[in-house]
Motif scaffolding. Structure first.
Motif, PDB file in Angstrom:
ATOM      1  N   SER A 394       0.835  -1.200   0.000  1.00 25.53           N
ATOM      2  CA  SER A 394       0.000   0.000   0.000  1.00 25.53           C
ATOM      3  C   SER A 394       0.867   1.247   0.000  1.00 25.53           C
ATOM      4  O   SER A 394       2.093   1.188   0.114  1.00 25.53           O
ATOM      5  CB  SER A 394      -0.922  -0.006   1.219  1.00 25.53           C
ATOM      6  N   GLU A 395       0.174   2.371  -0.096  1.00 24.79           N
ATOM      7  CA  GLU A 395       0.886   3.651  -0.105  1.00 24.79           C
ATOM      8  C   GLU A 395       1.076   4.204   1.301  1.00 24.79           C
ATOM      9  O   GLU A 395       1.740   5.224   1.480  1.00 24.79           O
ATOM     10  CB  GLU A 395       0.110   4.662  -0.957  1.00 24.79           C
ATOM     11  N   GLY A 396       0.456   3.532   2.286  1.00 27.09           N
ATOM     12  CA  GLY A 396       0.584   3.999   3.659  1.00 27.09           C
ATOM     13  C   GLY A 396       1.259   2.953   4.520  1.00 27.09           C
ATOM     14  O   GLY A 396       1.369   1.771   4.163  1.00 27.09           O
ATOM     15  N   ASP A 397       1.721   3.381   5.668  1.00 26.17           N
ATOM     16  CA  ASP A 397       2.388   2.470   6.590  1.00 26.17           C
ATOM     17  C   ASP A 397       1.367   1.534   7.243  1.00 26.17           C
ATOM     18  O   ASP A 397       0.196   1.873   7.424  1.00 26.17           O
ATOM     19  CB  ASP A 397       3.123   3.256   7.678  1.00 26.17           C
ATOM     20  N   ALA A 484      -1.359 -23.490   5.702  1.00 28.46           N
ATOM     21  CA  ALA A 484      -2.112 -22.283   5.334  1.00 28.46           C
ATOM     22  C   ALA A 484      -1.508 -21.103   6.076  1.00 28.46           C
ATOM     23  O   ALA A 484      -1.351 -21.138   7.307  1.00 28.46           O
ATOM     24  CB  ALA A 484      -3.579 -22.439   5.698  1.00 28.46           C
ATOM     25  N   SER A 485      -1.183 -20.067   5.333  1.00 27.60           N
ATOM     26  CA  SER A 485      -0.570 -18.882   5.939  1.00 27.60           C
ATOM     27  C   SER A 485      -1.400 -17.649   5.618  1.00 27.60           C
ATOM     28  O   SER A 485      -2.019 -17.560   4.558  1.00 27.60           O
ATOM     29  CB  SER A 485       0.869 -18.699   5.444  1.00 27.60           C
ATOM     30  N   ARG A 486      -1.410 -16.723   6.558  1.00 26.95           N
ATOM     31  CA  ARG A 486      -2.119 -15.457   6.358  1.00 26.95           C
ATOM     32  C   ARG A 486      -1.423 -14.382   7.166  1.00 26.95           C
ATOM     33  O   ARG A 486      -0.698 -14.666   8.133  1.00 26.95           O
ATOM     34  CB  ARG A 486      -3.586 -15.570   6.760  1.00 26.95           C
ATOM     35  N   VAL A 487      -1.680 -13.157   6.758  1.00 28.54           N
ATOM     36  CA  VAL A 487      -1.118 -12.014   7.466  1.00 28.54           C
ATOM     37  C   VAL A 487      -2.258 -11.074   7.818  1.00 28.54           C
ATOM     38  O   VAL A 487      -3.156 -10.830   7.014  1.00 28.54           O
ATOM     39  CB  VAL A 487      -0.048 -11.284   6.620  1.00 28.54           C
ATOM     40  N   SER A 488      -2.248 -10.592   9.048  1.00 33.60           N
ATOM     41  CA  SER A 488      -3.283  -9.678   9.533  1.00 33.60           C
ATOM     42  C   SER A 488      -2.645  -8.331   9.852  1.00 33.60           C
ATOM     43  O   SER A 488      -1.569  -8.276  10.472  1.00 33.60           O
ATOM     44  CB  SER A 488      -3.944 -10.257  10.792  1.00 33.60           C
ATOM     45  N   VAL A 489      -3.321  -7.267   9.402  1.00 30.51           N
ATOM     46  CA  VAL A 489      -2.799  -5.912   9.595  1.00 30.51           C
ATOM     47  C   VAL A 489      -3.773  -5.145  10.469  1.00 30.51           C
ATOM     48  O   VAL A 489      -4.984  -5.090  10.172  1.00 30.51           O
ATOM     49  CB  VAL A 489      -2.611  -5.194   8.247  1.00 30.51           C
ATOM     50  N   GLY A 490      -3.269  -4.576  11.556  1.00 27.80           N
ATOM     51  CA  GLY A 490      -4.139  -3.825  12.458  1.00 27.80           C
ATOM     52  C   GLY A 490      -4.728  -2.599  11.806  1.00 27.80           C
ATOM     53  O   GLY A 490      -5.932  -2.345  11.915  1.00 27.80           O
ATOM     54  N   SER A 491      -3.942  -1.827  11.101  1.00 24.93           N
ATOM     55  CA  SER A 491      -4.428  -0.612  10.438  1.00 24.93           C
ATOM     56  C   SER A 491      -3.493  -0.246   9.310  1.00 24.93           C
ATOM     57  O   SER A 491      -2.308  -0.598   9.306  1.00 24.93           O
ATOM     58  CB  SER A 491      -4.549   0.553  11.436  1.00 24.93           C
ATOM     59  N   ILE A 492      -4.095   0.459   8.321  1.00 28.97           N
ATOM     60  CA  ILE A 492      -3.325   0.934   7.172  1.00 28.97           C
ATOM     61  C   ILE A 492      -3.557   2.433   7.054  1.00 28.97           C
ATOM     62  O   ILE A 492      -4.701   2.902   7.044  1.00 28.97           O
ATOM     63  CB  ILE A 492      -3.753   0.232   5.868  1.00 28.97           C
ATOM     64  N   GLU A 493      -2.500   3.143   6.949  1.00 24.00           N
ATOM     65  CA  GLU A 493      -2.596   4.595   6.846  1.00 24.00           C
ATOM     66  C   GLU A 493      -3.366   4.987   5.578  1.00 24.00           C
ATOM     67  O   GLU A 493      -3.056   4.543   4.483  1.00 24.00           O
ATOM     68  CB  GLU A 493      -1.185   5.202   6.818  1.00 24.00           C
ATOM     69  N   GLY A 494      -4.427   5.801   5.749  1.00 22.73           N
ATOM     70  CA  GLY A 494      -5.205   6.291   4.605  1.00 22.73           C
ATOM     71  C   GLY A 494      -6.311   5.361   4.150  1.00 22.73           C
ATOM     72  O   GLY A 494      -7.019   5.676   3.189  1.00 22.73           O
ATOM     73  N   VAL A 495      -6.497   4.240   4.812  1.00 22.60           N
ATOM     74  CA  VAL A 495      -7.538   3.285   4.416  1.00 22.60           C
ATOM     75  C   VAL A 495      -8.462   3.054   5.598  1.00 22.60           C
ATOM     76  O   VAL A 495      -8.008   2.812   6.715  1.00 22.60           O
ATOM     77  CB  VAL A 495      -6.928   1.948   3.952  1.00 22.60           C
ATOM     78  N   GLU A 496      -9.776   3.142   5.335  1.00 17.17           N
ATOM     79  CA  GLU A 496     -10.751   2.919   6.389  1.00 17.17           C
ATOM     80  C   GLU A 496     -10.764   1.451   6.805  1.00 17.17           C
ATOM     81  O   GLU A 496     -10.481   0.559   6.031  1.00 17.17           O
ATOM     82  CB  GLU A 496     -12.150   3.324   5.911  1.00 17.17           C
ATOM     83  N   GLY A 497     -11.124   1.236   8.064  1.00 12.94           N
ATOM     84  CA  GLY A 497     -11.227  -0.129   8.554  1.00 12.94           C
ATOM     85  C   GLY A 497      -9.992  -0.554   9.318  1.00 12.94           C
ATOM     86  O   GLY A 497      -9.036   0.202   9.492  1.00 12.94           O
ATOM     87  N   LYS A 498     -10.052  -1.814   9.759  1.00 15.68           N
ATOM     88  CA  LYS A 498      -8.933  -2.374  10.507  1.00 15.68           C
ATOM     89  C   LYS A 498      -8.956  -3.888  10.382  1.00 15.68           C
ATOM     90  O   LYS A 498      -9.898  -4.480   9.863  1.00 15.68           O
ATOM     91  CB  LYS A 498      -9.000  -1.957  11.965  1.00 15.68           C
ATOM     92  N   ASN A 499      -7.876  -4.489  10.860  1.00 22.18           N
ATOM     93  CA  ASN A 499      -7.718  -5.948  10.816  1.00 22.18           C
ATOM     94  C   ASN A 499      -7.866  -6.493   9.393  1.00 22.18           C
ATOM     95  O   ASN A 499      -8.615  -7.432   9.127  1.00 22.18           O
ATOM     96  CB  ASN A 499      -8.724  -6.634  11.744  1.00 22.18           C
ATOM     97  N   PHE A 500      -7.132  -5.873   8.481  1.00 19.08           N
ATOM     98  CA  PHE A 500      -7.110  -6.379   7.106  1.00 19.08           C
ATOM     99  C   PHE A 500      -6.317  -7.682   7.071  1.00 19.08           C
ATOM    100  O   PHE A 500      -5.314  -7.822   7.756  1.00 19.08           O
ATOM    101  CB  PHE A 500      -6.458  -5.348   6.179  1.00 19.08           C
ATOM    102  N   GLU A 501      -6.773  -8.614   6.251  1.00 16.80           N
ATOM    103  CA  GLU A 501      -6.097  -9.902   6.152  1.00 16.80           C
ATOM    104  C   GLU A 501      -5.791 -10.241   4.704  1.00 16.80           C
ATOM    105  O   GLU A 501      -6.532  -9.881   3.790  1.00 16.80           O
ATOM    106  CB  GLU A 501      -6.946 -11.027   6.756  1.00 16.80           C
TER     107      GLU A 501
END
Length: 679
Positions: A394-397, A484-501
């Motif tokens: 993404s473009e944000g941290d 099976a592997s996955r990555v979970s992201v608590g938040s992304i700068e500039g993107v609404e929502g949280k816990n993206f996977e």
């Protein structure tokens, strides 16, 4: 006309002339008449009186006419003519009478017709039939139609009946007055007096597509008083479906990360005052969408839900989960329809679409095994080498990143088994183990606390496969490890929502069968009975015979095309004696000195659930003086080749040589060195 003379009273009978002319028919006729005449007793006046009394005037007239015809035929010609004239007159009279009757009937009909049609001409059909209904309603809502009937004539209307032709989608609920038939589409109104009227109201629920017009038609049948035929009056009205009591609200995220599981809630709302039954929701996905799951589960395939009853002013929610693929800037559209389930299909009452935009805002994740063949198949006791790579696309941290690995270990029956030794893992960081799930957070790898845009990292992991399977039943075969592997992201700068996977593609690793063969030489069997011959230890110049054997085991997967082979040393002789428990007989090639045992198929469980496969053959040696004090070679190394049908891998293993040392023969141990010949 002259009358016949009556004879003298003294005569006892009236004389009858019986002269017979030559074939004269008139004479024969007269004679017949005379025979019919009564005989008169002249001496008895009383009898004559009785005859005269008994003979009526009509009989006398008839008799006189007949006699005149006989005795005075010339006088009858005119008379006959007169009779014919009388008959013709009678016929004309009858015709006149018949004509008169016909004319009388026609006259009466004309008079009746005059009154009927004269009165009918005064009936101008001034009967009104008016339908009052709302111009538009919401689909699925209740609609009431009022039908006003007015007789504006001066005569009554008999047998009045109103019939109703309802459009598709209309469900009758009630009417005033009640319908007079079981189909609820006819009302018997009886007699409508002059200048009188009545009203019928019909209530029901109307379904249909938005902007669709529904036509209601009514027919009034009646018969005016004193009329002999019926009249009809028709009227119709149209009701437009302007909206629906069903309301659809899909919540498609405005920004969608490709490859990331995305939840799409869809709310179905009933805005009416009545409960709705048999409502169906249909979803239409774009090609870029891959369905993963839904809550509740679909009723058919992945796109149809037969919903439970929706209470008045109630809601039902369906959540669809899936992933999108595509390039940043793509705008996938999801379409939803809801309506009533009818015999001919879905009667759509609500439609709604949701559009999202794919954005470059996600964490890419790849997991691979660096073992040969990318870890598609490994053997028992091998080590699986993993590399988990993550990157912020993404473009944000990104903050609070978590990398997760789940290991599913199953046998052929789908049961959980122990294949990996997770406690003996190693790598750049061991992570945290819960059950069969490994997770790395910023506590394990500090760099996961903040992953800047366009940066990432790798996690190395080594896990050992167990040394061998635990065989308990026939399902303990065809073992598979799925990672099976996955990555979970608590938040992304500039993107609404949280816990993206983001999920990586799963890796399935099959475990090859641990095919094994044991080669041994013996002089005594397990009961310490000799199976060999000659001196033991072997002596110079003396021949000693040994029994060699191969024991084959196969614990997990079916193997085929099995070949067990070895060569005999030059100083070892093939005796020709051999036995096998399966497969072909052991063969010996004198040119190549190769001994071969072939087996087409070895089932899983051989050596554990079933007995091992055995092949035995005998060889002999005659030591030379130069062999004194040494162990002699009986069989060169054994090589086994086969194919694992589950992993489709070609198998090959080697076993060590067999010498006169006979390490597995307890009774012969320590008796392998060649000794001098005994005197």
């Amino acid at each position: 006309m002259a009358k016949p003379k009556i004879p003298d009273e003294k005569a006892s009978k009236i004389p009858v002339r019986r002269t017979k002319p030559k074939a004269d028919p008139e004479a024969e006729r007269a004679e017949a008449v005379r025979e019919e005449l009564p005989v008169v007793d002249a001496a008895n006046d009383t009898r004559e009186s009785e005859v005269s009394v008994n003979m009526t005037k009509q009989d006398r007239a008839k008799r006189e006419n007949v006699l005149d015809e006989i005795y005075h035929p010339e006088e009858q010609i005119g008379r006959i003519s007169d009779v014919q004239k009388i008959d013709q007159q009678k016929q004309r009279s009858r015709k006149l009478l018949f004509s008169f009757i016909i004319l009388s009937v026609l006259a009466a009909a004309a008079v009746a017709g005059y009154f009927v049609f004269a009165r009918g001409s005064k009936f101008s059909e001034r009967v009104t039939l008016a339908v009052n209904a709302p111009a538009d309603v919401a689909a699925g809502d209740q609609v009431t139609l009022s039908i006003s009937i007015k007789n504006e004539e001066r005569i009554a209307l008999r047998n009045a009946e109103l019939t109703f032709n309802a459009p598709d989608g209309f469900t009758f609920q009630s009417s005033t007055p009640a319908a007079s038939n079981e189909f609820n589409n006819a009302w018997s109104l009886g007699t409508l007096q002059d200048q009188a009227g009545t009203t019928v109201t019909v209530t029901g629920r109307l379904l249909g597509n938005q902007l669709e017009e529904k036509t209601f038609s009514f027919t009034l049948g009646y018969r005016p008083a004193d009329f002999n035929y019926d009249f009809q009056k028709t009227a119709e009205t149209k009701v437009k479906i302007s909206s629906s009591v069903l309301r659809l609200t899909p919540e498609v995220p405005l920004r969608i990360i490709p490859g990331t599981p995305t939840d799409i809630p869809v709310t179905i709302e009933n805005t009416s005052a009545d409960a709705l039954t048999e409502v169906t929701l249909v979803a239409e996905y774009p090609e870029a969408f891959t369905f993963t799951k839904a809550d509740p589960k679909p009723s058919e395939k992945t796109t149809i839900w037969n919903l439970p009853d929706i209470p008045a002013n109630g809601k039902v929610k369906v959540t669809v989960t899936g992933t999108f693929k595509g390039n940043p800037g793509d705008t996938p559209e999801l379409k939803f329809r809801a309506g009533k389930t009818l015999a001919q299909g879905l009667d759509v009452q609500a439609e709604a679409n949701g559009i999202g935009t794919l954005v470059q805002a996600g964490m890419s994740l790849t997991t691979k095994i660096t073992n040969p063949g990318s870890g598609a198949a490994v053997g028992w006791g091998d080590t699986l080498n993993y590399i988990i790579s993550y990157k912020n696309d993404s473009e944000g941290d990104m903050k609070d990143v978590t990398v997760i690995l789940e290991f599913s270990q199953k046998n052929a029956g789908g049961k959980d088994v122990s294949i990996l030794d997770l406690d003996k893992r190693s790598g750049s960081s061991n992570g945290k183990l819960e059950g069969r799930t490994l997770a790395w957070t910023k506590q394990d790898i500090p760099a996961l606390g903040l992953v800047k845009a366009s940066t990432g990292g790798d996690i190395l992991l080594r896990i050992t496969v167990a040394s061998g399977p635990e065989i308990k039943g026939q399902d303990d075969r065809n073992f598979v490890v799925t990672t099976a592997s996955r990555v979970s992201v608590g938040s992304i700068e500039g993107v609404e929502g949280k816990n993206f996977e983001t999920q990586a593609e799963q890796i399935a690793t099959k475990i090859t069968s641990k095919l094994n063969v044991e080669a041994e030489g013996r002089f005594y069997n397990d009961e310490q009975l000799p199976v060999g011959t000659g001196p033991l230890p072997p002596q110079v110049g003396q021949t000693t015979t040994y029994q060699l054997s191969w024991s084959l085991t196969n614990p997990t997967n079916e193997v085929t095309q099995v070949v067990v082979a070895a060569t005999l040393p030059e100083n070892v002789a093939w005796s020709g004696t051999q036995t096998v428990t399966a497969g072909q007989a052991v063969t010996f090639d004198a040119t190549t000195r190769e001994i071969t045992w072939r087996i087409n198929r070895v089932p899983p469980g051989t050596g554990s659930l079933f007995a091992s496969l055995e092949a035995t053959f005998k060889v002999s040696i005659t030591p030379l003086t130069t062999d004194l004090g040494q162990l002699l070679l009986l069989l060169n190394k054994t090589v086994v080749t086969a194919r694992d049908e589950f992993t489709t891998k070609d198998l090959r293993l080697e076993k060590a040589i067999v010498t006169t040392d006979l390490t597995t023969d307890v009774a012969a141990q320590g008796k392998g060195l060649v000794v001098a010949a005994q005197p």
